[in-house]
Motif scaffolding. Structure first.
Motif, PDB file in Angstrom:
ATOM      1  N   PHE A  36       5.390  15.929   7.632  1.00  0.00           N
ATOM      2  CA  PHE A  36       4.543  16.172   6.463  1.00  0.00           C
ATOM      3  C   PHE A  36       5.077  17.352   5.656  1.00  0.00           C
ATOM      4  CE2 PHE A  36       0.673  17.294   4.178  1.00  0.00           C
ATOM      5  CZ  PHE A  36       0.248  16.053   3.803  1.00  0.00           C
ATOM      6  N   LEU A  67       6.145  12.843 -13.505  1.00  0.00           N
ATOM      7  CA  LEU A  67       5.296  11.650 -13.534  1.00  0.00           C
ATOM      8  C   LEU A  67       5.724  10.642 -12.476  1.00  0.00           C
ATOM      9  CD1 LEU A  67       3.031  10.373 -15.161  1.00  0.00           C
ATOM     10  CD2 LEU A  67       4.725   9.367 -16.636  1.00  0.00           C
ATOM     11  N   GLY A  71       4.424  12.490  -9.104  1.00  0.00           N
ATOM     12  CA  GLY A  71       3.120  11.856  -9.230  1.00  0.00           C
ATOM     13  C   GLY A  71       3.025  10.533  -8.492  1.00  0.00           C
ATOM     14  N   ALA A  72       4.130   9.802  -8.390  1.00  0.00           N
ATOM     15  CA  ALA A  72       4.030   8.469  -7.798  1.00  0.00           C
ATOM     16  C   ALA A  72       4.778   8.364  -6.471  1.00  0.00           C
ATOM     17  CB  ALA A  72       4.561   7.428  -8.783  1.00  0.00           C
ATOM     18  N   THR A  75       3.839  11.017  -3.786  1.00  0.00           N
ATOM     19  CA  THR A  75       2.472  10.730  -3.329  1.00  0.00           C
ATOM     20  C   THR A  75       2.484   9.580  -2.340  1.00  0.00           C
ATOM     21  OG1 THR A  75       1.791  11.295  -5.562  1.00  0.00           O
ATOM     22  CG2 THR A  75       0.116  10.400  -4.119  1.00  0.00           C
ATOM     23  N   VAL A  78       3.800  10.817   1.020  1.00  0.00           N
ATOM     24  CA  VAL A  78       2.775  11.606   1.708  1.00  0.00           C
ATOM     25  C   VAL A  78       1.694  10.687   2.275  1.00  0.00           C
ATOM     26  CG1 VAL A  78       0.939  13.269   1.312  1.00  0.00           C
ATOM     27  CG2 VAL A  78       3.184  13.693   0.377  1.00  0.00           C
ATOM     28  N   PHE A  79       1.310   9.735   1.446  1.00  0.00           N
ATOM     29  CA  PHE A  79       0.292   8.761   1.819  1.00  0.00           C
ATOM     30  C   PHE A  79       0.728   7.979   3.066  1.00  0.00           C
ATOM     31  CE2 PHE A  79      -2.704   5.455   0.072  1.00  0.00           C
ATOM     32  CZ  PHE A  79      -3.777   6.302   0.115  1.00  0.00           C
ATOM     33  N   MET A  82       0.540  10.118   6.131  1.00  0.00           N
ATOM     34  CA  MET A  82      -0.840  10.338   6.576  1.00  0.00           C
ATOM     35  C   MET A  82      -1.393   9.116   7.286  1.00  0.00           C
ATOM     36  SD  MET A  82      -2.989  12.821   4.190  1.00  0.00           S
ATOM     37  CE  MET A  82      -3.614  11.606   3.109  1.00  0.00           C
TER      38      MET A  82
ATOM     39  N   GLY B 121      -1.331  13.002 -12.538  1.00  0.00           N
ATOM     40  CA  GLY B 121      -0.720  12.512 -11.307  1.00  0.00           C
ATOM     41  C   GLY B 121      -0.665  13.576 -10.219  1.00  0.00           C
ATOM     42  N   SER B 124      -4.092  14.667  -7.374  1.00  0.00           N
ATOM     43  CA  SER B 124      -4.477  14.215  -6.042  1.00  0.00           C
ATOM     44  C   SER B 124      -3.883  15.097  -4.936  1.00  0.00           C
ATOM     45  CB  SER B 124      -4.053  12.763  -5.845  1.00  0.00           C
ATOM     46  OG  SER B 124      -2.713  12.600  -6.208  1.00  0.00           O
ATOM     47  N   TYR B 125      -2.836  15.882  -5.261  1.00  0.00           N
ATOM     48  CA  TYR B 125      -2.193  16.667  -4.209  1.00  0.00           C
ATOM     49  C   TYR B 125      -3.125  17.657  -3.529  1.00  0.00           C
ATOM     50  CZ  TYR B 125       2.516  14.975  -4.521  1.00  0.00           C
ATOM     51  OH  TYR B 125       3.607  14.179  -4.445  1.00  0.00           O
ATOM     52  N   ILE B 128      -5.275  15.804  -1.100  1.00  0.00           N
ATOM     53  CA  ILE B 128      -4.525  15.258   0.039  1.00  0.00           C
ATOM     54  C   ILE B 128      -4.169  16.371   1.012  1.00  0.00           C
ATOM     55  CG2 ILE B 128      -2.414  14.112   0.738  1.00  0.00           C
ATOM     56  CD1 ILE B 128      -2.335  12.651  -1.809  1.00  0.00           C
ATOM     57  N   ALA B 143      -9.776  12.508   2.215  1.00  0.00           N
ATOM     58  CA  ALA B 143      -8.567  12.682   1.410  1.00  0.00           C
ATOM     59  C   ALA B 143      -7.898  11.343   1.149  1.00  0.00           C
ATOM     60  CB  ALA B 143      -7.597  13.626   2.120  1.00  0.00           C
ATOM     61  N   LEU B 144      -7.869  10.470   2.182  1.00  0.00           N
ATOM     62  CA  LEU B 144      -7.246   9.158   1.989  1.00  0.00           C
ATOM     63  C   LEU B 144      -7.995   8.364   0.928  1.00  0.00           C
ATOM     64  CD1 LEU B 144      -6.316   8.019   5.574  1.00  0.00           C
ATOM     65  CD2 LEU B 144      -4.790   8.391   3.663  1.00  0.00           C
ATOM     66  N   SER B 147      -7.306   9.873  -2.562  1.00  0.00           N
ATOM     67  CA  SER B 147      -6.000   9.615  -3.157  1.00  0.00           C
ATOM     68  C   SER B 147      -5.848   8.147  -3.504  1.00  0.00           C
ATOM     69  CB  SER B 147      -4.872  10.102  -2.254  1.00  0.00           C
ATOM     70  OG  SER B 147      -5.201   9.922  -0.916  1.00  0.00           O
ATOM     71  N   ALA B 148      -6.356   7.260  -2.658  1.00  0.00           N
ATOM     72  CA  ALA B 148      -6.281   5.833  -2.980  1.00  0.00           C
ATOM     73  C   ALA B 148      -7.031   5.543  -4.275  1.00  0.00           C
ATOM     74  CB  ALA B 148      -6.852   5.006  -1.841  1.00  0.00           C
ATOM     75  N   ILE B 151      -5.096   7.000  -7.326  1.00  0.00           N
ATOM     76  CA  ILE B 151      -3.906   6.225  -7.674  1.00  0.00           C
ATOM     77  C   ILE B 151      -4.329   4.917  -8.340  1.00  0.00           C
ATOM     78  CG2 ILE B 151      -1.955   4.974  -6.708  1.00  0.00           C
ATOM     79  CD1 ILE B 151      -1.850   7.152  -4.554  1.00  0.00           C
ATOM     80  N   GLU B 154      -5.650   5.537 -11.871  1.00  0.00           N
ATOM     81  CA  GLU B 154      -4.678   6.088 -12.808  1.00  0.00           C
ATOM     82  C   GLU B 154      -3.981   4.974 -13.583  1.00  0.00           C
ATOM     83  OE1 GLU B 154      -1.651   8.792 -11.129  1.00  0.00           O
ATOM     84  OE2 GLU B 154      -3.424  10.032 -10.922  1.00  0.00           O
TER      85      GLU B 154
END
Lengths: 172, 326
Positions: A36, A67, A71-72, A75, A78-79, A82, B121, B124-125, B128, B143-144, B147-148, B151, B154
């Protein structure tokens, strides 16, 4: 004989700080023992690159970098971490059985970049670059004229990837 | 002197902007509590000062003097950085919003629209990181979810922004407000406003889309392990986000600083913007008081199966209109 110490300009100092920050973050991505944390250092490195774009007055690229990459893509990384790893137990070793080959690949890539740097005839004087609006318009224009085939091919590729992901993830 | 224009004035502007936003945050909490109380047929805060006007001050003092507790099981550096990361995007997005004629809050960059999208964008950090570093299942789930949700919403938000961009024909928000629009453009814009507002509600994690912190199933979501001023920072981020997004909506859909005589008398610009922002904030609170929270799958289905197609169709029609009529 007096030694001449080059005094860096403000721009150079800022560049050095940002470059060092980016490089340090990049290094931490590789050697961090927690996946992480690696992902977060990757975000830091991407930010450093965005800052250097700003320094070069390429705001569009900088914002695009934030962006798309931060941003994408970051993320998403990280997602994924997790969702898949144990929350805090995710201790990983930076070494694995392909580290030798990885190092070799990195070396080859580095040499290739160096050769590229030597080869390209960098212009001494910067040409007038179209700013912002006309730059973005020009970019869009190129996408639907000169590079339309490549653009459509990328679109198709993404479409295929999307459908593939849905196929893999759906309930059977 | 170039110094003055390059460094001193932007810093001064930034300080003023932050002061205004932080005060705005404090009184937005009062505004919301008072309004919610009215909707519930109660009085709301009325002890501290006249009409409870000193309540935000009391709350701030209380939050600041609370004991700083860092649970032993958290990932400390990330745990401490997360609240700040949640707050920063809400503040820096203001840089490009025009507050008066030809005057952006900080800088008129040629890429105002993209700036908004990029900073959105980043939002969300904070959540998270907070959820992950807390090392707590409720926090992680919150957090999940958040962020979902961010996203997912957005995407339609970006599509509507692109549509507005097609109509405006310019990336700069200052020019967007300065350039006059034809009547059909205004009408077509207002068609999109309800959808845009729904996306904004989801982006700011406001009720009815406050699933990340649903207190009756997730304790308090990503902020469960936070207390004192760190909790206040998350709170601040949420409310300043409300103010910021209201200002963005006022700028995009309702002409920002424009109003009678705003062209001639410059200081009227911020006043009109303020009025529009307050009206939109009222809308936020009104929605919170009236609409109940959807289930998580309903939320996702609504985002992906309704808002996204609507966004795509809207964008396509906008492009056709722009080519035919402009």
């Amino acid at each position: 004989m007096p030694i001449e110490i080059p005094i860096p300009t403000v721009t150079q100092v800022i560049f050095l700080v940002m470059a060092l920050f980016t490089a340090a973050c990049g290094l931490m991505v590789v050697i961090s023992r927690n996946l992480f944390h690696s992902a977060l250092f990757l975000v830091g490195a991407l930010f450093g690159v965005a800052a250097i774009f700003v320094l070069l007055e390429a705001e569009f690229l900088a914002v695009g970098q934030v962006l798309v990459y931060i941003g994408a893509i970051a993320t998403l990384i990280v997602f994924a971490i997790m969702l898949t790893r144990g929350m805090m137990r995710g201790r990983t070793s930076p070494m694995n059985h392909v580290s030798g080959r990885g190092a070799l690949g990195a070396l080859v890539f580095f040499v290739a970049l160096l050769a590229f740097l030597k080869k390209v005839p960098w212009p001494e004087q910067a040409q007038a670059i179209p700013v912002d609006e006309s730059l973005i318009a020009g970019l869009g224009d190129k996408f639907v004229t000169t590079y339309v085939v490549a653009f459509e091919a990328v679109g198709l590729l993404l479409m295929v990837a999307l459908i593939g992901a849905v196929m893999l993830a759906r309930d059977r | 002197m170039d110094w003055l224009n390059l460094i001193v004035f932007p810093i001064l502007r930034t300080v003023v902007l932050f002061l205004v936003l932080l005060t705005g945050f404090a009184y937005l909490t009062w505004f919301e509590r008072k309004l919610l109380a009215r909707f519930h047929v109660r009085y709301g805060p009325n002890r501290a000062g006249k009409f409870g006007l000193l309540q935000p001050v009391a709350d701030a003092v209380k939050a600041m003097f609370k004991e700083e507790i860092v649970p032993s099981h958290v990932d400390k550096p990330i745990y401490l950085v997360a609240p700040a990361l949640a707050l920063i995007p809400a503040l820096i997005i203001w840089a490009v919003i025009p507050v008066a004629k030809d005057t952006p809050a900080i800088a008129d960059v040629g890429i105002g629209f993209l700036w908004i999208l990029a900073v959105a964008g980043l939002e969300s950090y904070g959540l998270i990181l907070a959820g992950w570093s807390s090392n707590n299942n409720y926090s992680l789930l919150g957090a999940l979810r958040s962020s979902a949700q961010m996203i997912s919403y957005e995407l339609p938000l970006g599509l509507f922004l692109v549509s507005i961009l097609i109509l405006a024909g310019s990336f700069s928000l200052v020019e967007l407000v300065d350039n006059p629009r034809a009547w059909w453009e205004w009408l077509w814009l207002w068609v999109a406003f309800p959808f845009f507002f729904i996306c904004i509600l989801a982006e700011t994690n406001r009720s009815p889309f406050d699933l990340p912190e649903t207190e009756n199933e997730l304790v308090a979501g990503y902020q469960t392990e936070y207390g004192g001023i760190k909790f206040s920072l998350f709170y601040m981020a949420e409310y300043i986000n409300m103010i910021t997004t209201s200002a963005i909506m006022a700028t995009l859909f309702f002409g920002g600083w424009r109003g009678p005589f705003a062209e001639e008398i410059v200081w009227l610009g911020p006043v009109y913007l303020f009025i529009k922002v307050v009206v939109l904030l009222f809308l936020f609170v009104w929605v919170r008081a009236s609409i109940s929270r959807p289930r998580y799958d309903q939320l996702m289905r609504f985002g992906w199966k309704f808002l996204l197609p609507v966004g795509i169709v809207y964008m396509a029609i906008t492009a056709v209109l722009a080519v035919l009529l402009k």
